[in-house]
Design a protein around this motif. Structure first.
Motif, PDB file in Angstrom:
ATOM      1  N   LEU A 170    -108.543  71.027  17.014  1.00 14.48           N
ATOM      2  CA  LEU A 170    -109.991  70.828  16.984  1.00 14.48           C
ATOM      3  C   LEU A 170    -110.435  70.311  15.621  1.00 14.48           C
ATOM      4  O   LEU A 170    -111.152  69.308  15.519  1.00 14.48           O
ATOM      5  N   ILE A 171    -109.999  70.963  14.569  1.00 19.64           N
ATOM      6  CA  ILE A 171    -110.376  70.569  13.210  1.00 19.64           C
ATOM      7  C   ILE A 171    -109.882  69.157  12.904  1.00 19.64           C
ATOM      8  O   ILE A 171    -110.612  68.340  12.337  1.00 19.64           O
ATOM      9  N   ASP A 172    -108.643  68.853  13.264  1.00 14.66           N
ATOM     10  CA  ASP A 172    -108.101  67.515  13.018  1.00 14.66           C
ATOM     11  C   ASP A 172    -108.856  66.425  13.767  1.00 14.66           C
ATOM     12  O   ASP A 172    -108.899  65.283  13.337  1.00 14.66           O
ATOM     13  N   SER A 173    -109.477  66.766  14.891  1.00 13.81           N
ATOM     14  CA  SER A 173    -110.186  65.756  15.689  1.00 13.81           C
ATOM     15  C   SER A 173    -111.552  65.397  15.105  1.00 13.81           C
ATOM     16  O   SER A 173    -112.149  64.414  15.511  1.00 13.81           O
ATOM     17  N   TRP A 174    -112.041  66.174  14.179  1.00  6.89           N
ATOM     18  CA  TRP A 174    -113.358  65.930  13.595  1.00  6.89           C
ATOM     19  C   TRP A 174    -113.243  65.102  12.320  1.00  6.89           C
ATOM     20  O   TRP A 174    -113.394  65.610  11.207  1.00  6.89           O
ATOM     21  N   ALA A 175    -113.039  63.809  12.442  1.00  6.81           N
ATOM     22  CA  ALA A 175    -112.857  62.949  11.272  1.00  6.81           C
ATOM     23  C   ALA A 175    -114.110  62.868  10.405  1.00  6.81           C
ATOM     24  O   ALA A 175    -114.022  62.720   9.185  1.00  6.81           O
ATOM     25  N   GLY A 176    -115.291  62.978  10.998  1.00  9.35           N
ATOM     26  CA  GLY A 176    -116.534  62.853  10.243  1.00  9.35           C
ATOM     27  C   GLY A 176    -117.200  64.174   9.906  1.00  9.35           C
ATOM     28  O   GLY A 176    -118.310  64.185   9.377  1.00  9.35           O
ATOM     29  N   VAL A 177    -116.526  65.277  10.214  1.00  7.28           N
ATOM     30  CA  VAL A 177    -117.091  66.605   9.980  1.00  7.28           C
ATOM     31  C   VAL A 177    -116.116  67.413   9.131  1.00  7.28           C
ATOM     32  O   VAL A 177    -115.001  67.705   9.581  1.00  7.28           O
ATOM     33  N   PRO A 178    -116.495  67.772   7.906  1.00  6.95           N
ATOM     34  CA  PRO A 178    -115.594  68.604   7.110  1.00  6.95           C
ATOM     35  C   PRO A 178    -115.444  69.979   7.773  1.00  6.95           C
ATOM     36  O   PRO A 178    -116.443  70.621   8.101  1.00  6.95           O
ATOM     37  N   ALA A 210    -112.540  67.697   4.672  1.00  2.10           N
ATOM     38  CA  ALA A 210    -112.763  68.964   3.966  1.00  2.10           C
ATOM     39  C   ALA A 210    -112.037  68.978   2.627  1.00  2.10           C
ATOM     40  O   ALA A 210    -112.606  69.361   1.602  1.00  2.10           O
ATOM     41  N   THR A 211    -110.783  68.550   2.615  1.00  2.23           N
ATOM     42  CA  THR A 211    -110.030  68.572   1.365  1.00  2.23           C
ATOM     43  C   THR A 211    -110.498  67.496   0.392  1.00  2.23           C
ATOM     44  O   THR A 211    -110.400  67.680  -0.818  1.00  2.23           O
ATOM     45  N   ALA A 212    -111.041  66.385   0.913  1.00  2.00           N
ATOM     46  CA  ALA A 212    -111.618  65.370   0.022  1.00  2.00           C
ATOM     47  C   ALA A 212    -112.903  65.898  -0.606  1.00  2.00           C
ATOM     48  O   ALA A 212    -113.219  65.594  -1.762  1.00  2.00           O
ATOM     49  N   LEU A 213    -113.622  66.697   0.139  1.00  2.00           N
ATOM     50  CA  LEU A 213    -114.852  67.297  -0.347  1.00  2.00           C
ATOM     51  C   LEU A 213    -114.557  68.303  -1.456  1.00  2.00           C
ATOM     52  O   LEU A 213    -115.200  68.319  -2.503  1.00  2.00           O
ATOM     53  N   LEU A 214    -113.571  69.148  -1.219  1.00  2.00           N
ATOM     54  CA  LEU A 214    -113.194  70.173  -2.190  1.00  2.00           C
ATOM     55  C   LEU A 214    -111.711  70.489  -1.989  1.00  2.00           C
ATOM     56  O   LEU A 214    -111.337  71.018  -0.943  1.00  2.00           O
ATOM     57  N   PRO A 215    -110.869  70.171  -2.965  1.00  2.10           N
ATOM     58  CA  PRO A 215    -109.421  70.359  -2.801  1.00  2.10           C
ATOM     59  C   PRO A 215    -108.978  71.789  -2.478  1.00  2.10           C
ATOM     60  O   PRO A 215    -107.924  71.969  -1.880  1.00  2.10           O
ATOM     61  N   VAL A 228    -111.383  82.553  10.813  1.00  2.00           N
ATOM     62  CA  VAL A 228    -112.738  82.022  10.727  1.00  2.00           C
ATOM     63  C   VAL A 228    -112.692  80.504  10.621  1.00  2.00           C
ATOM     64  O   VAL A 228    -111.926  79.945   9.830  1.00  2.00           O
ATOM     65  N   LEU A 229    -113.525  79.835  11.402  1.00  2.00           N
ATOM     66  CA  LEU A 229    -113.715  78.395  11.336  1.00  2.00           C
ATOM     67  C   LEU A 229    -114.942  78.133  10.473  1.00  2.00           C
ATOM     68  O   LEU A 229    -115.986  78.749  10.681  1.00  2.00           O
ATOM     69  N   VAL A 230    -114.800  77.227   9.507  1.00  2.00           N
ATOM     70  CA  VAL A 230    -115.921  76.863   8.639  1.00  2.00           C
ATOM     71  C   VAL A 230    -116.203  75.382   8.849  1.00  2.00           C
ATOM     72  O   VAL A 230    -115.315  74.538   8.673  1.00  2.00           O
ATOM     73  N   VAL A 231    -117.422  75.070   9.256  1.00  2.00           N
ATOM     74  CA  VAL A 231    -117.832  73.701   9.560  1.00  2.00           C
ATOM     75  C   VAL A 231    -119.017  73.354   8.666  1.00  2.00           C
ATOM     76  O   VAL A 231    -119.941  74.156   8.502  1.00  2.00           O
ATOM     77  N   TRP A 232    -118.979  72.149   8.103  1.00  2.00           N
ATOM     78  CA  TRP A 232    -120.035  71.689   7.190  1.00  2.00           C
ATOM     79  C   TRP A 232    -120.800  70.533   7.813  1.00  2.00           C
ATOM     80  O   TRP A 232    -120.240  69.743   8.568  1.00  2.00           O
ATOM     81  N   ARG A 233    -122.091  70.420   7.453  1.00  2.00           N
ATOM     82  CA  ARG A 233    -122.907  69.272   7.873  1.00  2.00           C
ATOM     83  C   ARG A 233    -123.847  68.922   6.725  1.00  2.00           C
ATOM     84  O   ARG A 233    -124.204  69.787   5.907  1.00  2.00           O
ATOM     85  N   PRO A 234    -124.284  67.676   6.673  1.00  3.77           N
ATOM     86  CA  PRO A 234    -125.217  67.273   5.614  1.00  3.77           C
ATOM     87  C   PRO A 234    -126.553  68.004   5.748  1.00  3.77           C
ATOM     88  O   PRO A 234    -127.050  68.202   6.858  1.00  3.77           O
ATOM     89  N   TYR A 256    -123.106  74.985   5.596  1.00  5.17           N
ATOM     90  CA  TYR A 256    -121.941  75.437   6.348  1.00  5.17           C
ATOM     91  C   TYR A 256    -122.332  76.496   7.366  1.00  5.17           C
ATOM     92  O   TYR A 256    -123.352  77.168   7.243  1.00  5.17           O
ATOM     93  N   GLN A 257    -121.491  76.623   8.358  1.00  8.35           N
ATOM     94  CA  GLN A 257    -121.594  77.674   9.365  1.00  8.35           C
ATOM     95  C   GLN A 257    -120.194  78.246   9.540  1.00  8.35           C
ATOM     96  O   GLN A 257    -119.234  77.490   9.710  1.00  8.35           O
ATOM     97  N   GLN A 258    -120.066  79.558   9.474  1.00  7.55           N
ATOM     98  CA  GLN A 258    -118.787  80.212   9.728  1.00  7.55           C
ATOM     99  C   GLN A 258    -118.807  80.778  11.141  1.00  7.55           C
ATOM    100  O   GLN A 258    -119.775  81.425  11.533  1.00  7.55           O
ATOM    101  N   LEU A 259    -117.729  80.544  11.865  1.00 13.51           N
ATOM    102  CA  LEU A 259    -117.619  81.017  13.241  1.00 13.51           C
ATOM    103  C   LEU A 259    -116.313  81.789  13.381  1.00 13.51           C
ATOM    104  O   LEU A 259    -115.241  81.280  13.032  1.00 13.51           O
ATOM    105  N   LEU A 260    -116.396  83.000  13.881  1.00 13.75           N
ATOM    106  CA  LEU A 260    -115.215  83.815  14.102  1.00 13.75           C
ATOM    107  C   LEU A 260    -114.431  83.225  15.273  1.00 13.75           C
ATOM    108  O   LEU A 260    -114.986  82.980  16.348  1.00 13.75           O
ATOM    109  N   ILE A 261    -113.154  82.965  15.045  1.00  9.39           N
ATOM    110  CA  ILE A 261    -112.291  82.433  16.095  1.00  9.39           C
ATOM    111  C   ILE A 261    -111.871  83.606  16.981  1.00  9.39           C
ATOM    112  O   ILE A 261    -111.449  84.642  16.471  1.00  9.39           O
ATOM    113  N   PRO A 262    -112.014  83.486  18.299  1.00 11.64           N
ATOM    114  CA  PRO A 262    -111.667  84.602  19.177  1.00 11.64           C
ATOM    115  C   PRO A 262    -110.243  85.104  18.927  1.00 11.64           C
ATOM    116  O   PRO A 262    -109.331  84.330  18.658  1.00 11.64           O
TER     117      PRO A 262
END
Length: 176
Positions: free
Chosen positions: A17-25, A42-47, A152-158, A140-146
C-alpha cells in the motif's frame, strides 16, 4: 520496502500500500517506533523515515530533526508520548526496555520530555525544509494497522496550496 522479519508476513500488505502511493509521503512503524516500511517520497521528505530507522533514537540521539526545519520540541514530545502510549497499550518488552533505557541513559533531553507526560497525538502539522524545494507544511494522520502488534501507518498531506506544489515537485523529481 519490508524490513526482514520471518514472524510478520502480514506486513506485506502495508508495504505494498505504502509503495503504491508515489505522490503521498507514507511510512509505517512498529510499537517501538522502528520504521518497517516507507516510500521514496517519505524518505526524500525526511531521511529518518527510512526503513530500519528507529524514530526515537533518531530524534534524541542523532538529533537529525534539529537540522531539518521541524520544530524539535514538538517532534520530541510526539516521540516520547508515542513511546508512553506503547507502554500503556502493550506493556514492556525487551526491545521497549532497550530503547527507553538507552534514551534515558544517553539523552538528558529525553528525560525532560519523558517527564512531561503529554498525550500522544494521532494527527498534527509540521513544516519541512527540503533542499532545492524549500519549506513545505504537511499534516499527518496516524492510523493503527489492524492486529495486535501496535503497527502504525503515518500518512502526510500538504497543509496548503503552496506546500502542495512543492510536494508535487519533490515527487516528480523522484520520477525524473
Amino acid at each position: 520496502m519490508l524490513r526482514e522479519h520471518q514472524d510478520v508476513p502480514d506486513r506485506a500488505g502495508a508495504v505494498a500500500l505504502i509503495d503504491s502511493w508515489a505522490g503521498v509521503p507514507a511510512f509505517a512503524h512498529d510499537k517501538h517506533l522502528s520504521v518497517f516500511a516507507a516510500n521514496g517520497l517519505a524518505t526524500a521528505l525526511l531521511p529518518i523515515f527510512a526503513v530500519e530507522v528507529n524514530l526515537a533514537r533518531a530524534a534524541f540521539l542523532d538529533r537529525t530533526l534539529e537540522r531539518t526545519g521541524i520544530d524539535w520540541d514538538d517532534a520530541s514530545e510526539q516521540v516520547a508520548s508515542s513511546l508512553r502510549a506503547t507502554l500503556a497499550s502493550y506493556g514492556e518488552d525487551e526491545e521497549y526496555v532497550e530503547v527507553v533505557g538507552e534514551l534515558a541513559a544517553l539523552s538528558p533531553d529525553f528525560a525532560t520530555v519523558w517527564a512531561r507526560s503529554v498525550p500522544a497525538p494521532t494527527r498534527g502539522t509540521f513544516p519541512f525544509r527540503v533542499d532545492r524545494f524549500g519549506v513545505m507544511t504537511l499534516t499527518y494522520q496516524q492510523l493503527l494497522i489492524p492486529g495486535d502488534r501496535g503497527d502504525v501507518l503515518v500518512v502526510w498531506r500538504p497543509a496548503d496550496d503552496h506546500s502542495a506544489k512543492r510536494l508535487a515537485a519533490l515527487a516528480q523529481s523522484l520520477v525524473d
